[in-house]
Design a protein around this motif. Structure first.
Motif, PDB file in Angstrom:
ATOM      1  N   ALA A 396     -24.413  87.599 175.441  1.00  0.00           N
ATOM      2  CA  ALA A 396     -23.770  86.466 174.758  1.00  0.00           C
ATOM      3  C   ALA A 396     -24.781  85.347 174.518  1.00  0.00           C
ATOM      4  CB  ALA A 396     -22.587  85.960 175.573  1.00  0.00           C
ATOM      5  N   TRP A 397     -25.623  85.093 175.484  1.00  0.00           N
ATOM      6  CA  TRP A 397     -26.628  84.025 175.378  1.00  0.00           C
ATOM      7  C   TRP A 397     -27.693  84.388 174.342  1.00  0.00           C
ATOM      8  CZ3 TRP A 397     -31.860  83.323 177.212  1.00  0.00           C
ATOM      9  CH2 TRP A 397     -32.260  81.988 177.339  1.00  0.00           C
ATOM     10  N   TYR A 398     -28.166  85.618 174.390  1.00  0.00           N
ATOM     11  CA  TYR A 398     -29.172  86.093 173.446  1.00  0.00           C
ATOM     12  C   TYR A 398     -28.647  86.034 172.016  1.00  0.00           C
ATOM     13  CZ  TYR A 398     -32.215  89.530 171.081  1.00  0.00           C
ATOM     14  OH  TYR A 398     -33.058  90.165 170.207  1.00  0.00           O
ATOM     15  N   ASN A 399     -27.408  86.457 171.812  1.00  0.00           N
ATOM     16  CA  ASN A 399     -26.823  86.454 170.469  1.00  0.00           C
ATOM     17  C   ASN A 399     -26.568  85.047 169.955  1.00  0.00           C
ATOM     18  OD1 ASN A 399     -26.805  89.259 170.211  1.00  0.00           O
ATOM     19  ND2 ASN A 399     -24.827  89.443 171.229  1.00  0.00           N
ATOM     20  N   ALA A 400     -26.524  84.073 170.849  1.00  0.00           N
ATOM     21  CA  ALA A 400     -26.322  82.684 170.435  1.00  0.00           C
ATOM     22  C   ALA A 400     -27.609  82.031 169.956  1.00  0.00           C
ATOM     23  CB  ALA A 400     -25.730  81.874 171.586  1.00  0.00           C
ATOM     24  N   LEU A 401     -28.751  82.645 170.223  1.00  0.00           N
ATOM     25  CA  LEU A 401     -30.020  82.090 169.765  1.00  0.00           C
ATOM     26  C   LEU A 401     -30.161  82.251 168.251  1.00  0.00           C
ATOM     27  CD1 LEU A 401     -32.394  83.531 172.519  1.00  0.00           C
ATOM     28  CD2 LEU A 401     -31.691  81.138 172.262  1.00  0.00           C
ATOM     29  N   PRO A 402     -30.818  81.305 167.584  1.00  0.00           N
ATOM     30  CA  PRO A 402     -31.077  81.459 166.155  1.00  0.00           C
ATOM     31  C   PRO A 402     -31.875  82.725 165.857  1.00  0.00           C
ATOM     32  CG  PRO A 402     -31.471  79.190 166.834  1.00  0.00           C
ATOM     33  CD  PRO A 402     -31.258  79.985 168.084  1.00  0.00           C
ATOM     34  N   VAL A 403     -31.575  83.354 164.719  1.00  0.00           N
ATOM     35  CA  VAL A 403     -32.240  84.593 164.308  1.00  0.00           C
ATOM     36  C   VAL A 403     -33.070  84.299 163.059  1.00  0.00           C
ATOM     37  CG1 VAL A 403     -31.921  86.989 163.585  1.00  0.00           C
ATOM     38  CG2 VAL A 403     -30.348  85.961 165.255  1.00  0.00           C
ATOM     39  N   ALA A 404     -34.339  84.609 163.127  1.00  0.00           N
ATOM     40  CA  ALA A 404     -35.271  84.256 162.052  1.00  0.00           C
ATOM     41  C   ALA A 404     -34.879  84.881 160.717  1.00  0.00           C
ATOM     42  CB  ALA A 404     -36.683  84.699 162.425  1.00  0.00           C
ATOM     43  N   GLY A 405     -34.871  84.050 159.674  1.00  0.00           N
ATOM     44  CA  GLY A 405     -34.699  84.520 158.311  1.00  0.00           C
ATOM     45  C   GLY A 405     -33.309  84.926 157.914  1.00  0.00           C
ATOM     46  N   ASN A 406     -32.326  84.742 158.794  1.00  0.00           N
ATOM     47  CA  ASN A 406     -30.953  85.143 158.477  1.00  0.00           C
ATOM     48  C   ASN A 406     -30.205  83.956 157.889  1.00  0.00           C
ATOM     49  OD1 ASN A 406     -28.094  85.881 158.714  1.00  0.00           O
ATOM     50  ND2 ASN A 406     -28.865  87.626 159.884  1.00  0.00           N
ATOM     51  N   ALA A 407     -29.779  84.093 156.635  1.00  0.00           N
ATOM     52  CA  ALA A 407     -29.195  82.966 155.900  1.00  0.00           C
ATOM     53  C   ALA A 407     -27.811  82.581 156.393  1.00  0.00           C
ATOM     54  CB  ALA A 407     -29.131  83.299 154.409  1.00  0.00           C
ATOM     55  N   ASP A 408     -27.125  83.468 157.095  1.00  0.00           N
ATOM     56  CA  ASP A 408     -25.817  83.104 157.632  1.00  0.00           C
ATOM     57  C   ASP A 408     -26.001  81.986 158.656  1.00  0.00           C
ATOM     58  OD1 ASP A 408     -22.831  83.907 158.079  1.00  0.00           O
ATOM     59  OD2 ASP A 408     -23.700  83.740 160.095  1.00  0.00           O
ATOM     60  N   ARG A 409     -25.328  80.866 158.437  1.00  0.00           N
ATOM     61  CA  ARG A 409     -25.588  79.664 159.228  1.00  0.00           C
ATOM     62  C   ARG A 409     -25.354  79.873 160.708  1.00  0.00           C
ATOM     63  NH1 ARG A 409     -22.770  74.589 160.090  1.00  0.00           N
ATOM     64  NH2 ARG A 409     -24.250  72.852 160.177  1.00  0.00           N
ATOM     65  N   MET A 410     -24.307  80.609 161.058  1.00  0.00           N
ATOM     66  CA  MET A 410     -23.994  80.836 162.451  1.00  0.00           C
ATOM     67  C   MET A 410     -24.665  82.095 162.999  1.00  0.00           C
ATOM     68  SD  MET A 410     -22.552  78.418 163.949  1.00  0.00           S
ATOM     69  CE  MET A 410     -21.783  76.850 163.510  1.00  0.00           C
ATOM     70  N   THR A 411     -25.664  82.577 162.266  1.00  0.00           N
ATOM     71  CA  THR A 411     -26.547  83.629 162.779  1.00  0.00           C
ATOM     72  C   THR A 411     -27.971  83.104 162.826  1.00  0.00           C
ATOM     73  OG1 THR A 411     -25.140  85.358 161.823  1.00  0.00           O
ATOM     74  CG2 THR A 411     -27.362  85.995 162.487  1.00  0.00           C
ATOM     75  N   GLY A 412     -28.450  82.666 161.660  1.00  0.00           N
ATOM     76  CA  GLY A 412     -29.819  82.173 161.587  1.00  0.00           C
ATOM     77  C   GLY A 412     -30.004  80.807 162.201  1.00  0.00           C
ATOM     78  N   GLY A 413     -28.991  79.946 162.072  1.00  0.00           N
ATOM     79  CA  GLY A 413     -29.095  78.610 162.626  1.00  0.00           C
ATOM     80  C   GLY A 413     -30.344  77.900 162.165  1.00  0.00           C
ATOM     81  N   SER A 414     -31.053  77.288 163.105  1.00  0.00           N
ATOM     82  CA  SER A 414     -32.239  76.495 162.766  1.00  0.00           C
ATOM     83  C   SER A 414     -33.425  77.355 162.340  1.00  0.00           C
ATOM     84  CB  SER A 414     -32.640  75.621 163.955  1.00  0.00           C
ATOM     85  OG  SER A 414     -32.882  76.408 165.101  1.00  0.00           O
ATOM     86  N   LEU A 415     -33.302  78.679 162.447  1.00  0.00           N
ATOM     87  CA  LEU A 415     -34.358  79.586 161.968  1.00  0.00           C
ATOM     88  C   LEU A 415     -33.963  80.298 160.673  1.00  0.00           C
ATOM     89  CD1 LEU A 415     -35.665  81.334 165.224  1.00  0.00           C
ATOM     90  CD2 LEU A 415     -36.980  79.856 163.687  1.00  0.00           C
ATOM     91  N   GLY A 416     -32.834  79.936 160.122  1.00  0.00           N
ATOM     92  CA  GLY A 416     -32.300  80.669 158.976  1.00  0.00           C
ATOM     93  C   GLY A 416     -33.213  80.718 157.760  1.00  0.00           C
ATOM     94  N   TYR A 417     -34.021  79.680 157.556  1.00  0.00           N
ATOM     95  CA  TYR A 417     -34.885  79.633 156.379  1.00  0.00           C
ATOM     96  C   TYR A 417     -36.362  79.824 156.734  1.00  0.00           C
ATOM     97  CZ  TYR A 417     -30.749  78.092 153.944  1.00  0.00           C
ATOM     98  OH  TYR A 417     -29.486  78.031 153.416  1.00  0.00           O
TER      99      TYR A 417
END
Length: 485
Positions: A396-417
């Motif tokens: 759960a904690w790992y999946n809550a971290l921002p994911v690089a390059g993912n445009a979905d806001r609640m997936t990529g978060g601060s790494l989305g772009y």
């Protein structure tokens, strides 16, 4: 040499490099040499960098540069706060907001006081307070003969963190902390309101202004007009809720801006009194701020937040400071019956100690990382990342971290772009951090051989634009993702 051979050659080299000043170097075709070169980027000239890379399975150090140098982590501190919260509070922990009374029901009258008690929920919204009032009305209550008491004593009265910068005071990320607060949006930026300004088509006309949640707790001094120049801005005067709007906004344009309020408990009081009035409930007594609910009160209605394992998604993806501070004080209340930041920091240290981390190497004074008194090293952050990976709540904690390059806001978060079209895209799961002169990136990724890595990079005292330092961070992440090619 490829990255997979670091286990044989890297240990000796990094040990020697630590003695020589912390910068590993080998053949220019190796990944360590690539990292050395990246850290010699002119953007980092005069700055201090702490970088560590480790095998996620074994914990073996693969690269290090000033690994034990303690630096200001900015929002990378949220890794410590949220991991500790998942352990101390538990992934199923929920914040509660309660409507209580020490009185008796007599027909449609409540003879005693009515207490609105906040237990620190940073995700509660105006609609939730309206629902609490509706629950009371559904019980047939139409009149409260006693006082209406707003109980925010679950946390202390320190509204701001230690050494928070004065110029952050009116920002949503520098909002005041209260156990009884309200969020204006589903990002849960508690302690703020959303100010929407619209410029009419007629040049020179005042902009229209709306505040959400709707309240008269804030006052407006609106000198902003429709016109050229794009100089529109909002300022809240210190110690007040007077919003000063000034400048020009292009005709037909709209601006939405979050502004923190002075004393969020007072804002809740204003909104809840509105909610009671909407339900036709009259309070005959006084409004009492900050009164503690006595023992033996009856719970009339309650709102509960989503469980912590869900709340950490917007917290980590969007780097939410208000939620982080609430978690820190909640941990203090849980472990020491003291809803203070200092008690919360002791709770975090207790978690770190249980994981075998050296707590003497950490200085933590808030939950979010907004203070420059927070200090941590890349060694400690990678220790934490390794320890977290062994916990039952890790997924759960790992999946809550921002994911690089993912445009979905609640997936990529601060790494989305960031890092789109690279080997780190949808690979790197990491927490970002940014302040003036501070940048950080720490998390997990997989190299070209399928090996899981943890790394932490902290940079302090750079004078170039933060984007230039983040470009170096990106290149480090790509180098690690491609290692082994």
């Amino acid at each position: 040499m490829y990255f997979g051979k670091w286990l044989r050659t890297g240990t000796l080299l990094v040990g020697l490099s630590f003695l020589l000043g912390g910068c590993a170097s080998v053949s220019q075709n190796s990944t360590p040499a690539t990292l050395d070169k990246l850290l010699s980027d002119p953007a980092l000239q005069g700055a201090t960098v702490s970088l560590m890379v480790r095998d996620a399975s074994t914990g073996t150090t693969l690269y290090q540069h000033n690994p034990r140098t303690r630096l200001v982590p900015a929002s990378n501190l949220k890794l410590l706060t949220t991991a500790a919260a998942m352990d101390v509070l538990g992934p199923h922990y929920r914040f509660a907001t309660q409507l209580l009374s020490n009185g008796m029901r007599q027909g449609d009258r409540l003879t005693g006081n009515l207490y609105l008690r906040g237990l620190g929920d940073p995700s509660i919204q105006f609609a939730d307070y309206q629902a609490l009032a509706a629950q009371l009305a559904s019980q047939g209550v139409r009149q409260v003969q006693g006082d209406l008491v707003f109980d925010d004593t679950w946390f202390d009265a320190e509204r701001l963190g230690v050494d928070w910068s004065h110029d952050d005071e009116t920002t949503y990320y520098g909002a005041q902390i209260s156990a009884l607060t309200v969020a204006p949006n589903t990002d849960f930026d508690a302690g703020s309101v959303l100010v929407t300004a619209k410029a009419p088509l007629r040049v020179g006309s005042p902009v229209g202004v709306e505040i959400y949640p709707p309240t008269d707790y804030l006052q407006l001094n609106n000198r902003a007009v429709s016109g050229p120049g794009n100089s529109y801005g909002i300022n809240r005067r210190h110690g007040t809720n007077l919003l000063q709007l000034s400048g020009a906004m292009a005709p037909g344009r709209q601006s939405q801006q979050l502004v923190s309020v002075w004393e969020p408990t007072q804002l809740v009081a204003n909104l809840f009194e509105q909610a009671l009035a909407q339900q036709g409930i009259k309070v005959l007594g006084r409004r009492v701020m900050g009164g503690a609910s006595p023992a033996g009160v009856t719970v009339l209605a309650e709102h509960q937040s989503a469980p912590l394992q869900e709340l950490i998604v917007p917290l980590l993806k969007l780097s939410n400071n208000a939620m982080s501070e609430a978690l820190l004080k909640a941990m203090g209340r849980q472990t020491a019956n003291s809803g203070t930041a200092s008690a919360g920091a002791v709770a975090v240290a207790g978690f770190l100690k249980r994981q075998g981390l050296d707590t003497s190497a950490v200085s933590q004074v808030d939950g979010s990382g907004l203070s420059r008194r927070n200090l941590v090293s890349s060694q400690t952050l990678t220790d934490l990342l390794l320890a977290a990976s062994k916990q039952p709540w890790f997924d759960a904690w790992y999946n809550a971290l921002p994911v690089a390059g993912n445009a979905d806001r609640m997936t990529g978060g601060s790494l989305g772009y960031r890092l789109r079209g690279t080997a780190a895209e949808n690979n790197l799961h990491a927490k970002t951090g940014s302040m003036a002169g501070v940048s950080s990136l720490s998390g997990y990724l997989t190299d070209a051989h399928g090996r899981k890595l943890v790394f932490a990079m902290l940079t302090n005292n750079h004078v170039v634009a933060g984007a230039q330092v983040k470009t170096v961070e990106n290149r480090v992440a790509v180098a690690l993702s491609r290692s082994g090619d």
